[in-house]
Design a protein around this motif. Structure first.
Motif, PDB file in Angstrom:
ATOM      1  N   THR A   7     -11.283   7.666  -2.503  1.00 43.57           N
ATOM      2  CA  THR A   7     -11.220   7.829  -3.960  1.00 43.57           C
ATOM      3  C   THR A   7     -11.040   6.478  -4.629  1.00 43.57           C
ATOM      4  O   THR A   7     -10.239   5.655  -4.185  1.00 43.57           O
ATOM      5  N   TRP A  62     -10.140   0.880  -5.200  1.00 43.30           N
ATOM      6  CA  TRP A  62      -9.698   1.840  -4.192  1.00 43.30           C
ATOM      7  C   TRP A  62      -8.337   2.425  -4.541  1.00 43.30           C
ATOM      8  O   TRP A  62      -7.424   1.720  -4.941  1.00 43.30           O
ATOM      9  N   GLN A  63      -8.220   3.753  -4.354  1.00 44.29           N
ATOM     10  CA  GLN A  63      -6.952   4.430  -4.611  1.00 44.29           C
ATOM     11  C   GLN A  63      -6.373   5.086  -3.365  1.00 44.29           C
ATOM     12  O   GLN A  63      -5.193   4.961  -3.072  1.00 44.29           O
ATOM     13  N   SER A  64      -7.222   5.805  -2.616  1.00 42.07           N
ATOM     14  CA  SER A  64      -6.712   6.511  -1.441  1.00 42.07           C
ATOM     15  C   SER A  64      -7.857   6.851  -0.501  1.00 42.07           C
ATOM     16  O   SER A  64      -9.022   6.892  -0.906  1.00 42.07           O
ATOM     17  N   SER A  65      -7.478   7.099   0.760  1.00 44.04           N
ATOM     18  CA  SER A  65      -8.435   7.544   1.770  1.00 44.04           C
ATOM     19  C   SER A  65      -7.813   8.702   2.527  1.00 44.04           C
ATOM     20  O   SER A  65      -6.632   8.661   2.875  1.00 44.04           O
ATOM     21  N   ALA A  66      -8.610   9.721   2.798  1.00 44.50           N
ATOM     22  CA  ALA A  66      -8.132  10.877   3.546  1.00 44.50           C
ATOM     23  C   ALA A  66      -9.120  11.183   4.666  1.00 44.50           C
ATOM     24  O   ALA A  66     -10.326  11.262   4.430  1.00 44.50           O
TER      25      ALA A  66
END
Length: 498
Positions: A338, A344-348
């Motif tokens: 995201t 960049w904010q987050s990765s899942a």
């Protein structure tokens, strides 16, 4: 008697004066602003005198610019007429079907007073006109985060917003997602956009604003979406070898942000830059947040487990053998990443699939203790020994050159048990090994075909294979240059061999 009349008259005049002063300053309906004015705490912008006192309090209209009194307006209808005439003269062509109001810092306050002011309406209205203290009715966009902006042309504004959003995706992905379709699934390692949205909702209404606060063009709107209304330009001039990524890095910017605010110049992060190109590098501060999501398929390493050591008492201490070669594995991992405005904010992690299992390395470690002290009885360093050059067969040759009579490149054998103290290479004797027998004797093996088979510190047994016969260094044929040293001095090996 005459003196009494004079005293009485003076008292009457004093009483009238006190009554007048009390009317001006002590009336409960006198506004604070008027009291300040009368006490010269606030000097009006338009000099306007009090000409008399009214018989009773009445309402007046006082004009303010910020907290500063402009003046007292006698006829409010003149203000209405001024707004209409200024609109017709100066605003109608640029803002048709609209209307005019006072500027954002100008307001009218109704107050009661017992004072009568001189008529300065024309001067007051001229002051408003001269300083353009007006607001025009236009579209107002209010975002759910509290940001609001005034817009002349909503269609151009929406186009600029769309361009800003599109700058965070590639053109094909943006158009596909905009049409409500899915971007092609990943068939190999890489990434694809899976969605985008503007986090803030927008409400559209009408409002009044000075022209300086209104977004008039599509270019103004583009700047607004990148920076908000508080915008200070800052430019970078490209030099030889500059790249889009490099310019972004030099100016502490994200590449997508640099592309977004220079959309008229930059079309791709891989674009070649001409020397002297002016790029806007002001730090973005957008009033909206564009959320984009990507699916990323990548290969990740599965590290092999720690080496397994098997201790073997049949293998000499200091010697190890690799039974199974260790090897890392790999897996395919899918992430959802995201970004907000390209940052960049987050990765899942969404899934993973093992494509290659890791292999654990297995090593045998010798624990057999071999005596480190030699027997003092020396064996030949090769099978089927044949001396090709004896002790002093030429000047300075303090050794035996020994060949295998039947296998020229056969094995080299340890003449007695001991500890390897050197395993190296020299330009004359090529690859060589020295064994210390820890009893005053050392043996030397030269011209081997490659490095000896045992590391420094390893214990070797008598007759153990320590390498192969060769002719490295200065040699006319394959043989072993064999020396026996006693207390550091070379001695004739022929005197010690069977």
């Amino acid at each position: 008697m005459k003196r009494n009349y004079l005293v009485l008259g003076g008292c009457v005049m004093a009483a009238l004066l006190l009554t007048f002063i009390q009317m001006m300053f002590d009336s409960p309906v006198l506004s604070k602003a008027t009291a300040k004015q009368l006490n010269d705490e606030t000097i009006p912008l338009i000099e306007q005198n009090v000409i008399s006192a009214a018989s009773k309090p009445y309402e007046v209209k006082m004009l303010y610019e910020n907290e500063q009194v402009i003046g007292v307006l006698k006829q409010e209808e003149k203000l209405d007429a001024l707004l209409k005439s200024v609109y017709e003269e100066q605003y109608r062509d640029d803002f048709p079907d609209s209307q005019l109001a006072l500027g954002k810092d100008v307001h009218v306050e109704s107050t009661l007073t017992s004072l009568v002011y001189e008529d300065k309406d024309d001067e007051i209205l001229n002051y408003l006109k001269k300083n353009d203290l007006f607001s025009v009715e236009v579209n107002q966009v209010i975002f759910s985060n509290g940001e609001h902006v005034y817009v002349k042309d909503l269609e151009l504004f929406e186009q600029a917003k769309e361009n800003y959003v599109a700058s965070f995706l590639d053109e094909e992905s943006y158009q596909t997602l905009k049409d409500g379709k899915e971007t092609p699934s990943l068939q190999t390692y890489g990434e694809r956009f899976t969605g985008y949205e503007i986090i803030e909702n927008a409400n559209y209404t009408k409002g009044f604003a000075p022209v300086s606060d209104i977004i008039l063009t599509k270019e103004d709107a583009a700047i607004y979406f990148a920076y908000g209304m508080e915008y200070e330009e800052e430019y970078y001039t490209t030099q030889e070898y500059d790249t889009v990524q490099g310019v972004a890095w030099l100016n502490s910017m994200d590449v997508s942000s640099l592309l977004a605010i220079n959309s008229s110049v930059l079309k791709s992060e891989n674009q070649l830059l001409a020397i002297g190109t002016q790029l806007n590098v002001a730090k973005p501060d957008s009033p909206i947040q564009v959320k984009t999501t990507k699916e990323v398929l990548t290969e990740e390493v599965i590290y092999a487990p720690e080496t397994q050591y098997i201790y073997d008492d049949t293998l000499r201490e200091g010697i190890s053998e690799v039974v199974t070669v260790g090897e890392n594995g790999s897996k395919d991992v899918t992430y959802e990443v995201t970004y907000i405005n390209g940052v960049w904010q987050s990765s899942a992690k969404r899934s993973e699939k093992i494509t290659k299992n890791p292999v654990q390395e297995v090593v045998r470690v010798g624990t057999k203790v071999e005596p480190k002290i030699g027997s003092g009885v020396f064996g030949w360093p090769v099978y089927n020994p044949m001396v090709s050059c004896g002790w002093y067969c030429y000047g300075g040759h303090q050794a035996l050159d020994v060949q295998n009579a039947y296998n020229r490149y056969d094995k080299v054998l340890a003449s007695d048990r001991g500890v390897v103290i050197e395993n190296s290479y020299r330009s004359i004797n090529g690859y060589y090994m020295i064994i210390d027998h820890n009893n005053g004797y050392q043996t030397y093996y030269g011209h081997m075909s490659g490095p000896g088979f045992f590391p420094v510190g390893a214990t070797v047994a008598k007759g153990e294979v320590i390498g192969n016969i060769g002719m490295t260094g200065l040699a006319t044929g394959p043989h072993v240059h064999f020396e026996i040293r006693l207390n550091g001095q070379q001695v004739n090996p022929a005197l010690y061999l069977n």
